[in-house]
Design an enzyme around this catalytic site. Structure first.
Site, PDB file in Angstrom:
ATOM      1  N   HIS A  18     -19.649  17.612  23.815  1.00  0.00           N
ATOM      2  CA  HIS A  18     -18.221  17.951  23.853  1.00  0.00           C
ATOM      3  C   HIS A  18     -18.039  18.972  24.959  1.00  0.00           C
ATOM      4  O   HIS A  18     -18.615  20.068  24.885  1.00  0.00           O
ATOM      5  CB  HIS A  18     -17.781  18.549  22.517  1.00  0.00           C
ATOM      6  N   GLU A 199     -22.382  12.938   9.613  1.00  0.00           N
ATOM      7  CA  GLU A 199     -22.917  14.270   9.945  1.00  0.00           C
ATOM      8  C   GLU A 199     -22.879  15.066   8.641  1.00  0.00           C
ATOM      9  O   GLU A 199     -23.906  15.373   8.054  1.00  0.00           O
ATOM     10  CB  GLU A 199     -22.055  14.930  11.032  1.00  0.00           C
TER      11      GLU A 199
HETATM   12  N1  HPA Z   1     -18.695  17.158  14.658  1.00  0.00           N
HETATM   13  C1  HPA Z   1     -17.373  17.043  14.539  1.00  0.00           C
HETATM   14  N2  HPA Z   1     -16.537  17.529  15.421  1.00  0.00           N
HETATM   15  C2  HPA Z   1     -17.017  18.181  16.480  1.00  0.00           C
HETATM   16  C3  HPA Z   1     -18.376  18.324  16.661  1.00  0.00           C
HETATM   17  C4  HPA Z   1     -19.266  17.764  15.712  1.00  0.00           C
HETATM   18  O1  HPA Z   1     -20.493  17.812  15.809  1.00  0.00           O
HETATM   19  N3  HPA Z   1     -18.536  19.023  17.811  1.00  0.00           N
HETATM   20  C5  HPA Z   1     -17.311  19.259  18.308  1.00  0.00           C
HETATM   21  N4  HPA Z   1     -16.379  18.749  17.509  1.00  0.00           N
HETATM   22 ZN    ZN Z   2     -20.184  16.110  18.135  1.00  0.00          ZN
END
Ligand code: HPA
Ligand code: ZN
Length: 335
Positions: A18, A199
């Site tokens: 990101h 995640e």
């Molecule tokens: N997960 C979700 N949103 C995010 C992440 C991530 O790892 N990094 C930046 N925005």
């Molecule tokens: Zn991410």
């Protein structure tokens, strides 16, 4: 050559990065001064001290706050240029970079300002550093589908400068299915599709990303291991999973690096790559993530295979993939 040098030198692609997550505290202060933005921190050390996270949301709160210093086209250019310079030092040959337009448009920064700065930095990275690159715009899933659709509308005139769409931000409680119509429209318009899933969220969100969104690649995906039928599908279809080990430790997806599921994912035959996610916030760029994998026992042979996977998992053409995989082979042969 020691393992760390090997990890940093391996030619690789970065597919889960990101750009807003590469904002180092030093640049944050420079941009705050340049733009007259007040920061809730007195020093760079104070900023770094605030980077203690308990979960994804605790990180997102501070990450969105930091992005407030990004205002002009030059700010986005400087941010991305710093990243590409670091990436070049870590052996990165190709980047598919995420950006979060809504984080900026919600503050009154024009979509084009963001896109112009990132595109200009990408062109310079290609020309000056030989790093090929593309942009993937992510919808913020804590905002609703109508807001995502409006963002997609803004992107349509710039289709030639954006590879695909993604989905990020607060995962639990915001399942992929909510964004099915937006993704269908994006795919119709020719955008490629990826999504964060699994995640913090359950395996069902990975199924949802594949089936409801048509995602061709999954960000993180580490919780797939809880569902054997899902693992079987991901392996059979060779669906890429962009894993970020240091991120997972820092956001407490796992307790320690030794607990990371990377070895189990490889054992299961999954198409895994290693990436950095938000390196300025997590204290490790992509080379550090490869080194962390070496630190939990992955062999150089395995790291090289993961580097090949990073190219296989990319949206490059087969010819480009083969050329870059040959660079991995040449690097290994030279060590
Ligand atoms: N997960 C979700 N949103 C995010 C992440 C991530 O790892 N990094 C930046 N925005
Ligand atoms: Zn991410």
């Amino acid at each position: 050559m020691d393992d760390t040098t090997f990890a940093h030198g391996l030619p690789k692609a970065e597919l889960h990065l990101h750009i807003e997550g590469t904002l180092e505290p030093e640049l944050m202060f420079t941009l705050a001064t340049r733009n007259g933005v007040n920061l809730p921190f007195a020093t760079v050390d104070d900023v770094r001290a605030a980077y203690e996270f308990t979960d994804l949301q605790s990180f997102l709160d501070i990450y969105y706050q930091g992005a407030a210093v990004l205002i002009t086209e030059q700010d986005f250019y400087d941010l991305a240029s710093e990243y590409y310079t670091r990436a070049a030092d870590a052996g990165v040959r190709h980047v598919e970079m995420f950006f979060d337009p809504q984080t900026h448009t919600e503050r009154g920064v024009a979509f084009e300002t963001v896109l112009d700065g990132l595109t200009r930095a990408g062109a310079d990275a290609q020309e000056q550093l030989g790093i090929s690159n593309g942009l993937i715009m992510c919808f913020l899933r804590h905002l609703d589908a109508a807001a995502a659709m409006a963002t997609l509308e803004q992107a349509l005139p710039h289709r030639d400068r954006i590879l695909g769409v993604g989905l990020d931000s607060s995962e639990v409680g915001n399942p992929p299915e909510l964004f099915a119509d937006v993704y269908a429209r994006a795919r119709d318009a020719g955008f490629l599709a990826v999504a964060h899933a699994g995640e913090e969220g359950p395996p069902a969100y990975i199924w949802g990303a594949l089936d409801a969104l048509g995602a061709q690649r999954i960000e993180h995906g580490v919780r797939c291991l809880e569902d054997p039928a899902l693992v079987a599908r991901l392996a059979a279809e060779r669906i890429p999973l962009t894993v970020c080990p240091i991120s997972n430790v820092r956001l407490r997806v796992v307790d320690t690096m030794a607990d990371h599921m990377l070895p189990a994912m490889l054992e299961a035959g999954l198409m895994v790559s290693i990436n950095s996610d938000d390196p300025a916030y997590f204290g490790g760029y992509i080379g550090d993530n490869y080194a962390a994998a070496a630190g939990i026992g992955l062999s150089r042979h395995t790291l090289a295979e993961i580097a090949r996977n990073s190219f296989r998992s990319s949206f490059l053409t087969d010819d480009e993939k083969n050329r870059l995989i040959a660079e991995v082979d040449a690097f290994v042969a030279g060590t």
